[in-house]
Design an enzyme around this catalytic site. Structure first.
Site, PDB file in Angstrom:
ATOM      1  NE  ARG A   1      -2.207  -1.064   3.262  1.00 38.07           N
ATOM      2  CZ  ARG A   1      -1.928  -0.295   5.405  1.00 38.07           C
ATOM      3  NH1 ARG A   1      -2.808   0.794   5.054  1.00 38.07           N
ATOM      4  NH2 ARG A   1      -1.133  -0.980   6.077  1.00 38.07           N
TER       5      ARG A   1
ATOM      6  CE1 TYR B   1       5.627   7.192  11.719  1.00 39.27           C
ATOM      7  CE2 TYR B   1       6.125   8.890  11.832  1.00 39.27           C
ATOM      8  CZ  TYR B   1       6.315   8.119  11.145  1.00 39.27           C
ATOM      9  OH  TYR B   1       6.082   7.966   9.462  1.00 39.27           O
TER      10      TYR B   1
ATOM     11  CE  LYS C   1       8.903   6.769  10.582  1.00 38.63           C
ATOM     12  NZ  LYS C   1       9.106   5.773   9.154  1.00 38.63           N
TER      13      LYS C   1
HETATM   14  P1  NAP Z   1       0.888   2.863   4.717  1.00 41.14           P
HETATM   15  O1  NAP Z   1      -0.063   3.097   3.937  1.00 41.14           O
HETATM   16  O2  NAP Z   1       0.179   2.783   6.553  1.00 41.14           O
HETATM   17  O3  NAP Z   1       1.369   1.379   4.539  1.00 41.14           O
HETATM   18  C1  NAP Z   1       2.087   0.755   5.618  1.00 41.14           C
HETATM   19  C2  NAP Z   1       2.956  -0.193   4.487  1.00 41.14           C
HETATM   20  O4  NAP Z   1       3.462  -0.975   5.292  1.00 41.14           O
HETATM   21  C3  NAP Z   1       1.878  -1.761   4.276  1.00 41.14           C
HETATM   22  O5  NAP Z   1       2.428  -2.020   3.009  1.00 41.14           O
HETATM   23  C4  NAP Z   1       1.902  -2.501   5.110  1.00 41.14           C
HETATM   24  O6  NAP Z   1       1.519  -3.626   4.779  1.00 41.14           O
HETATM   25  C5  NAP Z   1       3.980  -2.906   5.661  1.00 41.14           C
HETATM   26  N1  NAP Z   1       3.858  -2.902   6.779  1.00 41.14           N
HETATM   27  C6  NAP Z   1       3.230  -2.379   8.224  1.00 41.14           C
HETATM   28  N2  NAP Z   1       4.317  -3.157   9.448  1.00 41.14           N
HETATM   29  C7  NAP Z   1       4.698  -4.026   8.357  1.00 41.14           C
HETATM   30  C8  NAP Z   1       5.672  -5.384   9.302  1.00 41.14           C
HETATM   31  N3  NAP Z   1       5.779  -5.798  10.564  1.00 41.14           N
HETATM   32  N4  NAP Z   1       6.427  -5.985   8.306  1.00 41.14           N
HETATM   33  C9  NAP Z   1       6.360  -5.646   7.113  1.00 41.14           C
HETATM   34  N5  NAP Z   1       5.334  -4.377   5.956  1.00 41.14           N
HETATM   35  C10 NAP Z   1       4.696  -3.963   7.445  1.00 41.14           C
HETATM   36  O7  NAP Z   1       1.904   3.579   5.128  1.00 41.14           O
HETATM   37  P2  NAP Z   1       2.818   4.958   4.323  1.00 41.14           P
HETATM   38  O8  NAP Z   1       1.830   5.589   4.881  1.00 41.14           O
HETATM   39  O9  NAP Z   1       2.544   4.518   3.078  1.00 41.14           O
HETATM   40  O10 NAP Z   1       3.967   4.753   5.243  1.00 41.14           O
HETATM   41  C11 NAP Z   1       5.208   4.185   4.538  1.00 41.14           C
HETATM   42  C12 NAP Z   1       6.623   4.707   5.194  1.00 41.14           C
HETATM   43  O11 NAP Z   1       5.785   6.247   4.886  1.00 41.14           O
HETATM   44  C13 NAP Z   1       6.359   4.299   7.063  1.00 41.14           C
HETATM   45  O12 NAP Z   1       7.715   3.825   7.098  1.00 41.14           O
HETATM   46  C14 NAP Z   1       6.145   5.731   7.399  1.00 41.14           C
HETATM   47  O13 NAP Z   1       6.239   5.641   8.802  1.00 41.14           O
HETATM   48  C15 NAP Z   1       6.462   6.697   6.251  1.00 41.14           C
HETATM   49  N6  NAP Z   1       6.021   7.698   5.636  1.00 41.14           N
HETATM   50  C16 NAP Z   1       4.700   7.878   5.850  1.00 41.14           C
HETATM   51  C17 NAP Z   1       4.285   9.646   6.260  1.00 41.14           C
HETATM   52  C18 NAP Z   1       2.978   9.642   5.453  1.00 41.14           C
HETATM   53  O14 NAP Z   1       2.805  11.526   5.166  1.00 41.14           O
HETATM   54  N7  NAP Z   1       1.759   8.789   5.298  1.00 41.14           N
HETATM   55  C19 NAP Z   1       5.391  10.767   6.100  1.00 41.14           C
HETATM   56  C20 NAP Z   1       6.606  10.471   6.583  1.00 41.14           C
HETATM   57  C21 NAP Z   1       7.048   8.793   6.040  1.00 41.14           C
HETATM   58  P3  NAP Z   1       0.285  -4.553   5.040  1.00 41.14           P
HETATM   59  O15 NAP Z   1      -1.048  -3.548   4.507  1.00 41.14           O
HETATM   60  O16 NAP Z   1       1.012  -6.257   4.102  1.00 41.14           O
HETATM   61  O17 NAP Z   1       0.051  -5.373   6.216  1.00 41.14           O
END
Ligand code: NAP
Length: 253
Positions: free
Chosen positions: A21, A161, A165
């Site tokens: 995702r 978090y 990070k």
């Molecule tokens: P998201 O839409 O919630 O997706 C999270 C992804 O991580 C999913 O594919 C999920 O897989 C996977 N995941 C969770 N726990 C896991 C585990 N134990 N082992 C393997 N995979 C796991 O999050 P996102 O917003 O795309 O975020 C992706 C990354 O970017 C994260 O590290 C987040 O902290 C970082 N980030 C996000 C933002 C933001 O605003 N969205 C900003 C800065 C940084 P399943 O669905 O298969 O469980």
């Protein structure tokens, strides 16, 4: 990836964690678009990961879906072995998997602290350790860690978090120093707020505040983070290591 970037990663093998995702999905798509064979790691989202693999292979790329909890050393070992046997030695690792469990310090449970640190930070350590030997052997490879503007600035209600990070930034710089002499580059990307499931639950007033505080006046799309990751993975970034690249619309200035 943009038209001009097609083929830049031809012959490379990439493993993207948490690629079922959001940002990870966009990263897997960008790397595949640039010609890499991609291992799409997921934890719970089996169907979403398989759907992405179908989409990528349908457009001519090579991709496989690999289950595995990045916080579990045994599962990481198995996942990396499967990626190697199905696609070949891993050239590009994107440590993207992450979760959030927000709460004020005095109400935050130990399990919420541990789960967030285990997924983001321990996960990146375990996956990096599992691929490093192979990369060092051929004196080439790229590791990209998904940090956050929150890791640089902190945020009330996100101690777990932010710690995870910020820890990723320390991990990035340490591995850049340690693996650089062996031909392996290690960088981090620090997004601001990105429109994914992780931010979908934010109240509208919170999103409005974010827009107000962001010079570019909006949240990011996952593809806008993915294009930077794809650049860092490409030969164009051959002299970049130990960097933390903000992709935050200016929020972190
Ligand atoms: P998201 O839409 O919630 O997706 C999270 C992804 O991580 C999913 O594919 C999920 O897989 C996977 N995941 C969770 N726990 C896991 C585990 N134990 N082992 C393997 N995979 C796991 O999050 P996102 O917003 O795309 O975020 C992706 C990354 O970017 C994260 O590290 C987040 O902290 C970082 N980030 C996000 C933002 C933001 O605003 N969205 C900003 C800065 C940084 P399943 O669905 O298969 O469980």
């Amino acid at each position: 990836m943009q038209g001009g970037d097609q083929g830049k990663l031809a012959g490379r093998v990439a493993l993207v964690t948490g690629a079922s995702r959001g940002i990870g999905r966009a990263v897997a798509t960008a790397l595949a678009g640039a010609g890499a064979a991609v291992a799409v790691n997921y934890h719970r989202g089996h169907e979403q990961a398989e759907a992405l693999v179908d989409e990528l292979t349908g457009s001519g790329a090579t991709a496989v879906a690999l289950a595995g909890d990045v916080a579990d050393a045994g599962q990481v070992r198995e996942m990396v072995e499967r990626a190697r046997s199905e696609l070949g030695e891993i050239d590009i690792l994107v440590n993207n998997a992450g979760i959030n469990r927000d709460g004020l310090l005095v109400r935050m449970g130990e399990e919420d602290f541990d789960a967030v640190v285990a997924t983001s930070l321990r996960g990146a350590f375990l996956c990096s350790r599992a691929v490093a030997r192979g990369m060092m052997k051929v004196r080439s490879g790229v590791i990209i860690n998904m940090s956050s503007v929150i890791g640089r600035r902190g945020n009330a209600g996100q101690a777990n978090y932010a710690a995870a990070k910020a820890g990723l930034i320390g991990l990035t710089r340490s591995l850049a120093r340690e693996l650089g002499p062996r031909g392996v580059r290690v960088n981090a990307v620090a997004p601001g707020y990105v429109e994914t499931d992780m931010t979908a639950g934010l109240p509208e007033e919170a999103k409005e505040r974010i827009r107000e505080n962001t010079p570019l006046g909006r949240l990011a799309q996952p593809e806008e983070v993915a294009s930077v990751v794809a650049f860092l993975a490409s030969p164009g970034a051959a002299y970049i290591t130990g960097a933390v690249i903000p992709v935050d619309g200016g929020l972190g200035i």
